[in-house]
Design an enzyme around this catalytic site. Structure first.
Site, PDB file in Angstrom:
ATOM      1  N   CYS A 143     -22.897  22.618 -76.142  1.00  0.00           N
ATOM      2  CA  CYS A 143     -22.466  23.320 -75.169  1.00  0.00           C
ATOM      3  C   CYS A 143     -22.477  22.864 -72.956  1.00  0.00           C
ATOM      4  CB  CYS A 143     -22.649  25.072 -75.369  1.00  0.00           C
ATOM      5  SG  CYS A 143     -24.779  25.477 -74.988  1.00  0.00           S
ATOM      6  N   MET A 144     -22.155  23.442 -72.894  1.00  0.00           N
ATOM      7  CA  MET A 144     -22.778  22.994 -71.417  1.00  0.00           C
ATOM      8  C   MET A 144     -23.997  22.669 -71.257  1.00  0.00           C
ATOM      9  SD  MET A 144     -19.067  23.592 -69.996  1.00  0.00           S
ATOM     10  CE  MET A 144     -19.305  23.805 -67.965  1.00  0.00           C
TER      11      MET A 144
END
Length: 474
Positions: free
Chosen positions: A29-30
């Site tokens: 994810c980020m």
């Protein structure tokens, strides 16, 4: 590649999660490298002590290693290359040996379902941020320079050009979500995209906008494609399940020809008859719930105060469908700035710890390394490096965030609701130009800045008074 994600570090992580044979999937994810594992008992939780690792979240079937924005993507790419080169044991054999143990440790179905949202929405987040920033900057320039909506010339054309990306993203967003969701639930992405497009078509032949589907009812039954994102997620899940069942009985020679055809026919029928009405009701209910929470100051305080806990457990991506529903119902994302107060409260808590720590302590060094990302809306370095290991400061950081949420809720209750101009975006100070309201962008920016200030101050005060007692400040 940065030193923090060197091949030596990734090899060490790979060893401590049980080796390549224990890896079921690799993604990111980020801020986190996400490794799906077959057997969680083989995972060494001391991964978090490795230099360059900011934190670790363990579930029954996944290891989330926190690196930070940008680095997580590079780590996932490099890890995938390592997995491709490594000799892999029989994963099915590992899973079979530990099936009973995995069932005993299995997390709740709700948590697993929420974890799917990371797979669905994480690839879209950079686009949300870019389109939202461009829209926010263009709106701010137009407001400050008093550019009318119908103005002509180079500057208005440039501003309209900056705004077009947001319009394009949100016009066709459901197709992107449908594609990713179908894949996340084990189906074929393009089938999910086609089903999602049914929610985008128009079913009113007299409408002057949109693209007419060619029919206005489904065999005499009315069509109501409301609840876009909620309905699309349900339809994509159904599409993936139906595809799996069809493929199970389809001869190999006919698989490519008939599997998707039958899947689309069945799923579309269910979508028109059941999923669209159900999605509409869920959309209205969810919008009503969160709009009333947003207009209730104490509800805002609770949401902001609990959000850091959601981040720790890795289920904060589950809020993204709510963001999208609020965008449809309100025109802006009123929940996002409230939840952003959680990170601001943590900044205040970290500053209090820095103030109380000894001048040359490791704690001061940790805060210095994590405070700038925290100010810019990246909270994991502060969570896993500063507040959570000491627990009490984590609690007081949550209280500081709750105070910021209470402030924004009070302002909304007094008649100035505001929110993010996009479904998702950066938090912290970077989000200031993305704020908007019915009264304009400048009042919204002022409310958001006020909330951040309140969260900073309250997080600092709560931590100074209650978060430093019997806490290691060295």
């Amino acid at each position: 590649m940065a030193k923090e994600i060197s091949s030596e570090l990734l090899n060490t992580i790979l060893t401590r999660v049980g080796g390549p044979g224990n890896i079921a999937s690799c993604g990111n994810c980020m801020t986190r490298l996400r490794l799906g594992v077959h057997d969680s008992s083989l995972v060494d939780p001391n991964i978090k002590t490795l230099e360059g690792v900011k934190g670790v979240i363990l579930t029954s079937d996944q290891v989330q290693v926190v690196f930070g924005p940008g680095k997580a993507h590079r780590a996932a790419k490099a890890m995938s290359e390592l997995l491709g080169e490594a000799p892999v044991q029989d994963a099915a054999e590992i899973a079979a040996q530990n099936k009973r143990q995995l069932k005993a440790k299995q997390t709740s179905g709700v948590q697993q379902f929420l974890a799917k949202f990371a797979t669905i929405f994480t690839p879209l987040i950079p686009g949300f941020i870019a389109a939202g920033l461009l829209l926010g900057i263009a709106t701010l320039i137009a407001t400050v320079m008093h550019v009318p909506a119908d103005a002509q010339g180079t500057l208005p054309d440039a501003l309209n050009f900056m705004k077009v990306f947001s319009k394009g993203l949100f016009t066709f967003l459901v197709i992107l979500v449908g594609y990713n969701a179908a894949q996340a639930f084990g189906g074929t992405g393009v089938n999910g995209a086609i089903i999602a497009a049914l929610f985008l078509l128009g079913y009113n032949p007299a409408a002057t906008t949109g693209y007419y589907a060619g029919f206005h009812d489904f065999f005499g039954l009315p069509i109501d494609p409301r609840g876009n994102i909620i309905g699309v997620l349900i339809a994509a899940w159904a599409c993936a399940r139906i595809e799996g069942m069809v493929r199970r009985f389809m001869p190999d020679d006919l698989d490519m020809l008939l599997t998707s055809l039958i899947t689309l026919l069945i799923t579309a029928t269910l979508a028109y008859l059941i999923i669209m009405p159900l999605g509409g009701w869920l959309f209205e209910g969810m919008s009503w719930l969160f709009m009333h929470l947003n207009s209730n100051p104490f509800g805002c305080a609770v949401l902001a105060g609990l959000f850091l806990i959601a981040v720790v457990f890795g289920v904060h991506q589950g809020f993204i469908p709510v963001y999208l529903a609020l965008m449809d119902s309100q025109g802006f994302n009123s929940l996002f700035p409230i939840l952003s107060m959680a990170g601001a409260g943590q900044v205040g808590a970290a500053l209090a710890l820095y103030w109380r720590a000894q001048p040359h302590s490791a704690l001061r060094s940790q805060v210095r390394g994590a405070i700038i990302p925290g100010l810019l809306g990246v909270g994991e370095p502060l969570i896993y490096g500063v507040t959570l290991p000491r627990m009490k400061p984590f609690v007081t950081a949550c209280l500081g965030g709750a105070a910021g949420g209470l402030f924004i809720g009070l302002i909304a209750w007094w008649g100035l609701p505001m929110g993010l101009n996009s479904a998702f975006g950066p938090s912290g100070l970077v989000a200031l130009p993305l704020m908007t309201s019915a009264q304009g962008i400048l009042p919204a920016m002022a409310v958001y800045a006020g909330g951040i200030l309140v969260a900073w101050v309250c997080g600092f005060i709560f931590t100074t008074l209650f978060g430093c007692r019997n806490v290691n400040l060295d």
